[in-house]
Enzyme design. Structure first.
Site, PDB file in Angstrom:
ATOM      1  N   ARG A  58       0.701  -1.240  -0.015  1.00 45.45           N
ATOM      2  CA  ARG A  58      -0.001  -0.035  -0.069  1.00 45.45           C
ATOM      3  C   ARG A  58       1.067   1.315   0.011  1.00 45.45           C
ATOM      4  O   ARG A  58       0.370   2.308  -0.489  1.00 45.45           O
ATOM      5  CB  ARG A  58      -0.984   0.002   1.008  1.00 45.45           C
ATOM      6  CG  ARG A  58      -2.207  -1.106   0.885  1.00 45.45           C
ATOM      7  CD  ARG A  58      -3.053  -0.988   1.992  1.00 45.45           C
ATOM      8  NE  ARG A  58      -2.642  -1.376   3.433  1.00 45.45           N
ATOM      9  CZ  ARG A  58      -2.383  -2.427   3.813  1.00 45.45           C
ATOM     10  NH1 ARG A  58      -2.927  -3.554   3.220  1.00 45.45           N
ATOM     11  NH2 ARG A  58      -1.840  -2.597   4.985  1.00 45.45           N
ATOM     12  N   GLU A  95       6.955  -8.394  15.994  1.00 41.34           N
ATOM     13  CA  GLU A  95       6.524  -8.608  17.272  1.00 41.34           C
ATOM     14  C   GLU A  95       6.535 -10.145  17.628  1.00 41.34           C
ATOM     15  O   GLU A  95       6.895 -10.706  18.655  1.00 41.34           O
ATOM     16  CB  GLU A  95       5.007  -8.067  17.619  1.00 41.34           C
ATOM     17  CG  GLU A  95       4.930  -6.718  17.658  1.00 41.34           C
ATOM     18  CD  GLU A  95       3.545  -6.377  17.885  1.00 41.34           C
ATOM     19  OE1 GLU A  95       2.734  -7.008  18.518  1.00 41.34           O
ATOM     20  OE2 GLU A  95       2.935  -5.429  17.234  1.00 41.34           O
TER      21      GLU A  95
END
Length: 171
Positions: A58, A95
């Site tokens: 994007r 993460e």
């Protein structure tokens, strides 16, 4: 124009508990899309970029038309093995695991001023990796920019350059 009115929140995407900020509703509204590009152009123009870089995928939708608007070139930072020719890359921590971002080895000239763009700044990991990769290739990165910032995730704190954003969500 209220650009937030053109961002759609989709709950539980891509997994339960996540609210996805969908920019496709902004992209398909011509006047809102034009306003977003004009505002981002005004925000990054003072950094005097010579080139814009977009993060897959994007980020391409933001950086490419913005580069056209500013009369600049555009380069892509992509996932591994997606670019032809010689590439340089950087592994970075997520993460839960690691990822890698790559660019063509000859995409930037040493000292070239490159502003890095994406659609959304969340935790800042991918944006920070993109800055590091551009610097590794010899670029000067005066700033980053994104349409949306999820400020409650503190991604800006992982960046050592200014980050210009148009829309901020605080929770």
């Amino acid at each position: 124009m209220d650009l937030k009115a053109h961002i759609r929140g989709i709950p539980d995407f891509p997994k339960p508990g996540i609210l996805f900020y969908d920019i496709s509703t902004l992209l398909r509204h011509g006047p809102a899309w034009r306003a977003a590009m004009e505002r981002l152009a005004a925000a990054i123009r003072p950094y005097r970029p010579q080139l814009l870089a977009g993060i897959e995928s994007r980020g391409f939708l933001i950086a490419a038309p913005l580069a056209l608007e500013l009369g600049l070139g555009f380069i892509m930072l992509r996932k591994p093995r997606k670019l032809p020719g010689a590439t340089v890359g950087l592994d970075y921590a997520l993460e839960y695991g690691t990822d890698r971002i790559e660019m063509q080895a000859d995409a930037v000239a040493p000292g070239q001023r490159v502003v890095l763009l994406d659609d959304l700044l969340a935790t800042g990991g991918t944006m920070a990796a993109g800055v590091a990769l551009l610097r590794q290739a010899g670029a000067e990165v005066p700033a980053t920019a994104a349409l949306i910032e999820l400020s409650f995730l503190n991604g800006r704190q992982r960046l050592d350059v200014p980050c210009e954003t148009l829309l901020r969500y605080d929770d």
